[in-house]
Write a protein that holds these residues in place. Structure first.
Motif, PDB file in Angstrom:
ATOM      1  N   SER A 186      48.399 140.117  39.051  1.00 41.53           N
ATOM      2  CA  SER A 186      49.417 140.479  40.035  1.00 41.53           C
ATOM      3  C   SER A 186      49.279 141.945  40.432  1.00 41.53           C
ATOM      4  CB  SER A 186      50.820 140.202  39.490  1.00 41.53           C
ATOM      5  OG  SER A 186      51.021 140.877  38.269  1.00 41.53           O
ATOM      6  N   TYR A 207      68.007 145.938  38.442  1.00 41.52           N
ATOM      7  CA  TYR A 207      66.697 146.516  38.728  1.00 41.52           C
ATOM      8  C   TYR A 207      65.749 146.331  37.556  1.00 41.52           C
ATOM      9  CZ  TYR A 207      63.218 149.898  40.212  1.00 41.52           C
ATOM     10  OH  TYR A 207      62.061 150.516  40.581  1.00 41.52           O
ATOM     11  N   ARG A 241      62.665 142.941  49.440  1.00 41.97           N
ATOM     12  CA  ARG A 241      62.027 142.457  48.209  1.00 41.97           C
ATOM     13  C   ARG A 241      60.506 142.382  48.333  1.00 41.97           C
ATOM     14  NH1 ARG A 241      66.133 139.931  45.230  1.00 41.97           N
ATOM     15  NH2 ARG A 241      68.102 140.825  45.943  1.00 41.97           N
ATOM     16  N   GLU A 289      64.355 142.858  37.535  1.00 44.33           N
ATOM     17  CA  GLU A 289      63.389 142.516  38.567  1.00 44.33           C
ATOM     18  C   GLU A 289      62.148 143.401  38.462  1.00 44.33           C
ATOM     19  OE1 GLU A 289      65.365 142.726  42.279  1.00 44.33           O
ATOM     20  OE2 GLU A 289      66.595 140.975  41.917  1.00 44.33           O
ATOM     21  N   GLY A 290      62.182 144.540  39.115  1.00 47.48           N
ATOM     22  CA  GLY A 290      61.026 145.420  39.087  1.00 47.48           C
ATOM     23  C   GLY A 290      59.870 144.893  39.930  1.00 47.48           C
ATOM     24  N   LEU A 291      58.874 145.733  40.097  1.00 49.76           N
ATOM     25  CA  LEU A 291      57.696 145.362  40.872  1.00 49.76           C
ATOM     26  C   LEU A 291      56.887 144.301  40.132  1.00 49.76           C
ATOM     27  CD1 LEU A 291      56.624 146.382  43.596  1.00 49.76           C
ATOM     28  CD2 LEU A 291      55.108 147.919  42.335  1.00 49.76           C
ATOM     29  N   MET A 292      56.609 143.187  40.823  1.00 44.97           N
ATOM     30  CA  MET A 292      55.898 142.071  40.202  1.00 44.97           C
ATOM     31  C   MET A 292      54.533 141.827  40.822  1.00 44.97           C
ATOM     32  SD  MET A 292      59.078 139.384  39.752  1.00 44.97           S
ATOM     33  CE  MET A 292      58.100 138.282  38.722  1.00 44.97           C
ATOM     34  N   ASN A 293      54.315 142.289  42.038  1.00 48.61           N
ATOM     35  CA  ASN A 293      53.024 142.133  42.703  1.00 48.61           C
ATOM     36  C   ASN A 293      52.692 143.413  43.461  1.00 48.61           C
ATOM     37  OD1 ASN A 293      52.196 139.081  42.474  1.00 48.61           O
ATOM     38  ND2 ASN A 293      54.386 139.081  42.957  1.00 48.61           N
ATOM     39  N   PHE A 303      55.963 148.863  35.067  1.00 45.24           N
ATOM     40  CA  PHE A 303      56.384 147.531  35.501  1.00 45.24           C
ATOM     41  C   PHE A 303      55.610 146.464  34.715  1.00 45.24           C
ATOM     42  CE2 PHE A 303      57.049 150.355  39.130  1.00 45.24           C
ATOM     43  CZ  PHE A 303      58.381 150.112  39.401  1.00 45.24           C
ATOM     44  N   HIS A 321      64.996 147.022  44.802  1.00 45.14           N
ATOM     45  CA  HIS A 321      64.726 145.641  44.412  1.00 45.14           C
ATOM     46  C   HIS A 321      63.354 145.169  44.888  1.00 45.14           C
ATOM     47  CE1 HIS A 321      68.832 145.759  43.255  1.00 45.14           C
ATOM     48  NE2 HIS A 321      69.289 145.767  44.488  1.00 45.14           N
ATOM     49  N   ARG A 354      59.874 143.848  44.970  1.00 45.32           N
ATOM     50  CA  ARG A 354      59.140 143.086  43.959  1.00 45.32           C
ATOM     51  C   ARG A 354      57.672 142.892  44.322  1.00 45.32           C
ATOM     52  NH1 ARG A 354      62.773 138.045  41.994  1.00 45.32           N
ATOM     53  NH2 ARG A 354      61.334 138.253  40.247  1.00 45.32           N
ATOM     54  N   SER A 355      57.353 142.941  45.619  1.00 40.49           N
ATOM     55  CA  SER A 355      55.978 142.723  46.056  1.00 40.49           C
ATOM     56  C   SER A 355      55.626 143.721  47.153  1.00 40.49           C
ATOM     57  CB  SER A 355      55.813 141.280  46.568  1.00 40.49           C
ATOM     58  OG  SER A 355      54.494 141.059  47.022  1.00 40.49           O
TER      59      SER A 355
END
Length: 282
Positions: free
Chosen positions: A250, A211, A148, A214-218, A239, A172, A174-175
């Motif tokens: 972010s 997916y 993640r 969630e996705g890329l958050m940072n 994203f 998954h 995310r960062s």
């Protein structure tokens, strides 16, 4: 602190979490060996900045604390990659691992062992581990599909191949920290942007709902000076959780003056709203 641990560890055999982070290094191998001898249920251990520790500590933890799920050894510069690889063979439930600054321990050899043994890994910090290359991180991308969060800041050997592997293998994620990874080009950004497109429809359908949620958050691409605005904008558009607007940054692009035109959706909407407001009469 060392003597305190030696005296208390035998009395806390059911201990599950232990933070031993130090400003002034005091902890020695015999203390960690005592912890490993008595605290077999330990799951969360923070040994960051324990500069005096050697491989003896990791070998002891491997045999005495197989239930470890979270281990922070950032700044422990004396550990070797052999010892870290050995640890991964016994502590197979590791989910969170902080190796920031562990230049000797974090090698491609160790990462390959972690990828093989610790398939449940979710978070890994490899910041400033300059010996890490595509070989090691690509093995993680395919061996740890539930990853993640991955920090590769200062890993100067990393290229597009690593990011492409992560985009394909870690659905998954995310960062992602790529600060000062100056070999990263637009190929990597487009791979991230298109990572929702899977070659096999059955695989895609099995992860589709989760997916999308969630996705890329940072994403930190500071000092990645080879990147161009269209490629980074494509990632930002793919994203929605990536923000460039004030107070919600972010998508970190500091040091990339050529990326100042990249904006998230809400930043663009705010600009349009402001532009549509009537100007007060003079």
């Amino acid at each position: 602190m060392n003597n305190l641990i030696l005296s208390l560890a035998p009395k806390f055999t059911k201990l599950e979490s232990l933070i031993l982070r130090q400003d002034k290094p005091q902890l020695e191998d015999n203390a960690v060996e005592t912890i490993a001898k008595y605290c077999h249920d330990l799951q969360d251990l923070d040994l960051s900045k324990s500069f005096k520790l050697t491989d003896r500590s990791l070998y002891a933890l491997a045999h005495g604390c197989p239930k470890l799920t979270k281990l922070n050894i950032s700044g422990c510069t004396a550990f070797s990659d052999d010892a870290l690889a050995y640890l991964s063979g016994f502590c197979r439930n590791l989910k969170f691992l902080n190796l920031c600054g562990c230049v000797r321990a974090a090698s491609d050899k160790a990462l390959q062992a972690i990828a093989y043994n610790c398939s449940r890994l979710q978070s890994l910090n490899l910041g400033w581990c300059e010996n890490v290359s595509d070989v090691g991180v690509m093995s993680l991308a395919y061996g740890c599909p539930d990853l993640r969060a991955l920090d590769l800041c200062g890993c100067v050997l990393i290229t597009d191949e690593t990011v492409i592997a992560l985009a394909n293998g870690c659905l998954h994620l995310r960062s992602l920290g790529l600060y000062y990874c100056q070999n990263i080009t637009d190929r990597a950004m487009y791979a991230l942007a298109h990572s929702r497109v899977r070659n096999k429809q059955d695989v895609w359908e099995s992860v589709k709902n989760r997916y999308e949620e969630e996705g890329l958050m940072n994403l930190n691409i500071s000092q990645c000076t080879a990147l161009t605005p269209p490629a980074v904008q494509a990632v930002c558009d793919s994203f929605p959780a990536l923000h460039t607007c004030p107070g919600r940054h972010s998508l970190i692009i500091s040091g990339c003056l050529n990326l100042t035109s990249v904006h998230c959706v809400c930043a663009v909407q705010a600009h349009r709203t402001a532009a549509s407001l009537p100007h007060p009469a003079h």
